[in-house]
Each structure stands twice: as C-alpha cells, then as structure tokens.
Design an enzyme around this catalytic site. Sequence first.
Site, short mmCIF file in Angstrom:
data_model
loop_
_atom_site.label_atom_id
_atom_site.label_comp_id
_atom_site.label_asym_id
_atom_site.label_seq_id
_atom_site.Cartn_x
_atom_site.Cartn_y
_atom_site.Cartn_z
N HIS A 123 -3.31 6.90 2.71
CA HIS A 123 -3.66 5.76 2.12
C HIS A 123 -5.33 5.45 2.75
O HIS A 123 -5.37 5.66 3.81
CB HIS A 123 -2.84 4.53 2.65
CG HIS A 123 -3.07 3.42 2.48
ND1 HIS A 123 -3.65 2.78 1.39
CD2 HIS A 123 -3.34 2.19 3.13
CE1 HIS A 123 -4.10 1.60 1.10
NE2 HIS A 123 -3.62 1.23 2.74
N ASN A 126 -10.09 -0.12 0.38
CA ASN A 126 -8.78 0.07 0.26
C ASN A 126 -8.20 -0.69 -1.03
O ASN A 126 -8.46 -1.86 -1.09
CB ASN A 126 -8.04 -0.91 1.57
CG ASN A 126 -6.56 -0.83 1.45
OD1 ASN A 126 -5.89 -0.53 0.88
ND2 ASN A 126 -6.23 -1.14 2.66
N CYS A 153 0.79 -1.17 -0.04
CA CYS A 153 0.01 -0.03 0.07
C CYS A 153 0.88 1.37 -0.12
O CYS A 153 0.27 2.25 -0.29
CB CYS A 153 -0.82 0.17 1.18
SG CYS A 153 -1.84 -1.38 1.33
O1 UT7 Z 1 -3.66 -1.69 3.35
C1 UT7 Z 1 -3.24 -2.59 4.45
C2 UT7 Z 1 -3.39 -1.77 5.72
N1 UT7 Z 1 -4.59 -2.49 6.30
C3 UT7 Z 1 -5.32 -1.68 7.55
O2 UT7 Z 1 -4.81 -0.41 7.58
C4 UT7 Z 1 -5.95 -2.48 8.15
C5 UT7 Z 1 -5.90 -2.04 9.71
N2 UT7 Z 1 -6.87 -2.48 10.56
C6 UT7 Z 1 -7.99 -2.18 10.65
O3 UT7 Z 1 -8.51 -1.38 9.81
C7 UT7 Z 1 -8.96 -2.81 11.49
O4 UT7 Z 1 -8.03 -3.58 12.53
C8 UT7 Z 1 -10.10 -3.70 11.06
C9 UT7 Z 1 -11.01 -2.99 10.10
C10 UT7 Z 1 -9.37 -4.72 9.94
C11 UT7 Z 1 -10.71 -4.60 12.11
O5 UT7 Z 1 -11.27 -3.68 12.94
P1 UT7 Z 1 -11.14 -3.86 14.58
O6 UT7 Z 1 -11.89 -3.02 15.20
O7 UT7 Z 1 -9.65 -4.15 14.73
O8 UT7 Z 1 -11.98 -5.38 14.53
P2 UT7 Z 1 -11.50 -6.90 15.26
O9 UT7 Z 1 -10.39 -7.42 14.44
O10 UT7 Z 1 -10.89 -6.49 16.70
O11 UT7 Z 1 -12.49 -7.45 15.33
C12 UT7 Z 1 -13.53 -7.24 16.18
C13 UT7 Z 1 -14.72 -8.15 16.19
C14 UT7 Z 1 -14.31 -9.67 16.04
O12 UT7 Z 1 -15.33 -10.23 16.86
P3 UT7 Z 1 -15.23 -10.63 18.27
O13 UT7 Z 1 -14.02 -11.60 18.40
O14 UT7 Z 1 -15.07 -9.45 18.85
O15 UT7 Z 1 -16.57 -11.82 18.67
C15 UT7 Z 1 -14.35 -10.09 14.78
O16 UT7 Z 1 -14.65 -11.50 14.41
O17 UT7 Z 1 -15.52 -7.98 14.66
C16 UT7 Z 1 -15.61 -9.24 14.31
N3 UT7 Z 1 -15.29 -9.18 12.81
C17 UT7 Z 1 -16.47 -8.54 12.00
N4 UT7 Z 1 -17.67 -8.76 12.42
C18 UT7 Z 1 -18.58 -8.51 11.16
C19 UT7 Z 1 -14.35 -8.97 11.84
N5 UT7 Z 1 -14.76 -8.72 10.63
C20 UT7 Z 1 -16.14 -8.76 10.64
C21 UT7 Z 1 -17.05 -8.16 9.56
N6 UT7 Z 1 -18.30 -8.12 10.04
N7 UT7 Z 1 -16.47 -8.18 8.43
#
Ligand code: UT7
Length: 325
Positions: free
Chosen positions: A252, A282, A112
């Site tokens: 980004h 993204n 990215c």
């Molecule tokens: O270009 C590459 C650079 N990438 C990035 O910059 C990504 C950086 N990271 C992020 O943007 C965030 O970490 C994400 C958007 C990927 C995830 O957000 P988060 O607030 O960190 O969520 P999390 O991974 O802590 O997940 C929270 C909950 C989990 O469930 P439990 O374990 O709390 O029950 C996940 O399983 O959300 C769940 N979850 C979803 N639920 C519904 C993860 N993806 C989804 C989804 N829909 N698509």
Amino acid sequence: MITTRIVATGASVPDMVVTNDDLAKIVDTSDEWIVQRTGIRERRISGGENTSVLAINTARQVLERAKADSEQVDLIIVASVTPDYGTPSLACMVQKELGCVNAVAFDVVAACSGFMFALSVADKYIKTGVYRNAIVIGAETLSKIVDWSDRTTCVLFGDGAGGAFVEASTEGDGILAEELGSKGELCEILTEGQTLCANAFNEVSPDEAAYYIYMDGRAVFKFATKMVVKSAANVIEQAGITADDIAYVVPHQANARIIDVVAHKLKMDREKFYMNMDRYGNTSSASVPMALNELNEKGLIHRGDKIMLTGFGGGMTWGTMLVQW
Ligand code: UT7
C-alpha cells in the site's frame, strides 16, 4: 486443485496533477516536508469525474487485456470508501456500463486494504468452483472527503483506480497464501464519511459529523509497520518459501518511510518494494492494484515470479497475499 490467477491488470487516474508546491499555496506546508516525511511529490485529483468513472475505465481495460467477453464475466467486486452513491454499488454501475449481464456485482469496504479483501472474496468463489472468473477493482476519489484546510491529511491522498481480471487455474499458479485481519478496537484512529442519524424527529447539524478524513498519523504508522511485517512473515511461512523467493512486494502506497521500516524488519532488499506514491500519493483501495498494474505494464513481472501484495488501513484492517504469476 483450483487456484485464482491474475490474467490482466489495469488502472485509471484523473488528468489533473496537483504538486506539493500547488498544495503549499493553500495550506502551510512545503515540498520538502512532504517529500521527506512521505515520499509523495504529486497526486492526481478529480476534475469532476466521480469514482464510478475511474472504476468503469479500469474494468473496461482489464476486460480488454484479458481478451474476455463481457457476457462471460461471472463476478464484479469493487472496493471503495468513496462510492458515488450508497446504492447503487460501484460494481453494479460497472456491470451496466460494460454489459456484464450475467455477472453478480457488489462492493466491499475495507479502506486501504479494500482491494486485498475484494480479491480474497473473489478467490474464495473461484476456488470453490462457484464462479470461474471475476473483475476486481479498487477505486477512490478521496479528494471529495479530504479537508483541504487540514495540512496533516490533505497532502497525503490522491484519486485513482486499479484492478485485475482473475480466473480459475489448475496450473498451480495464482494466489498461493493469504492473511486478512481486522482490529476493530482501533477503529477510531482513522475515520471518514460519518453520517449522523438526522430525521424529522431528531435535528442534527451536518457540521457535527466527522465527514472528512481524520487520522492519528503516528498511531496508524505504528499499526502499519507492525501488522504488515507480521502478516508478511505469516504468509511467507504459509507458502513454505523464504523472503528471498519473492521477486517483488507491492505494498500500500501510504508512506515511503513505512516501507523502509517493513523492508528492514523483514530483512528484505528495499529495491524489491515497488513504489509509485511519488506520483499518485495514497489512493486507498486503488493503491495496491495501481502499483501492480504499473509493475506489470513495465514488463517487470515474469511468469513464475512470486509477488507479495500487502495493504493496511482504516478499520483497522490489513491483507497480505502471495501470488505466483
Ligand atoms: O492509508 C491510510 C494509512 N495512513 C498511513 O499510513 C499514514 C501513517 N502515518 C504517516 O504516514 C505519518 O504519521 C504522517 C506522514 C501522517 C505524518 O508524519 P509524522 O512524521 O508522523 O509527523 P507528525 O504527525 O509527528 O508531525 C510532525 C510535525 C508537527 O509539527 P510539530 O507539532 O512538531 O510542531 C506537525 O504539525 O509536522 C507538522 N506537520 C506538517 N508540517 C508541514 C504535519 N503535517 C504537515 C505538513 N506540512 N503537511
């Protein structure tokens, strides 16, 4: 002193729009979750066009907008993690289609941050007088390396390309300061496209390779907020300006919450951070040039404006530049 200025921008995306509701039909997710956690509402997904098509369309547009003749192009650099082939490079495919017969063409890989790295390479060739101009593109069809059954990643990414025509300037404008960085020790927190060493004497199942995007989202979030803030502060200092002097930041387009944190830590007005991830998600190396092009097309950039471009991503890598329009 020679600097590198951006004279034209362009972008190209596939026609197919995939909304959050469309994704909720194939994985356990919702529009509400995706919007709240990322700011993304829809993305463009390839209906068959490969990365070269998007790169070529973008290159053609920037060449036309720069009113440059294809035979005058000295350098073509394309950044991508989703090229059509291992070889030829996307840049050579662009060269062929546009008839840039006198150009040197190659690709760079910095995920990215790819556009920032490609622009930096072009800048060094131009600054040192080796070449006079360059077409610099970031192009991706991430849809082909997304695991469409993994809700933690498939909701984040989209396809597209963006780019710029840059040329030598002696008017004190263009790229005024930059910082590129790499942290290879974190390389395993974001991976895609692994190929294993299979040959006639070593059988491996293709299923053993980590071909699709894997991301430790929280670790990437932490890395991004830390490195973008640090590099932005360094670039502001290097340029001898203050954050108030910056008209727009083009970051980004990974996550609106990352941008909230960065704006807060830099004590900058959130409105100065241009965002279009709601419509494109993204798009990796295409995200910064696509957003820059949109800002430019809207007529929001004026001559003399100081614009900060900043990308971060796999590797892990980051790149931030201060550009005077
Ligand atoms: O270009 C590459 C650079 N990438 C990035 O910059 C990504 C950086 N990271 C992020 O943007 C965030 O970490 C994400 C958007 C990927 C995830 O957000 P988060 O607030 O960190 O969520 P999390 O991974 O802590 O997940 C929270 C909950 C989990 O469930 P439990 O374990 O709390 O029950 C996940 O399983 O959300 C769940 N979850 C979803 N639920 C519904 C993860 N993806 C989804 C989804 N829909 N698509």
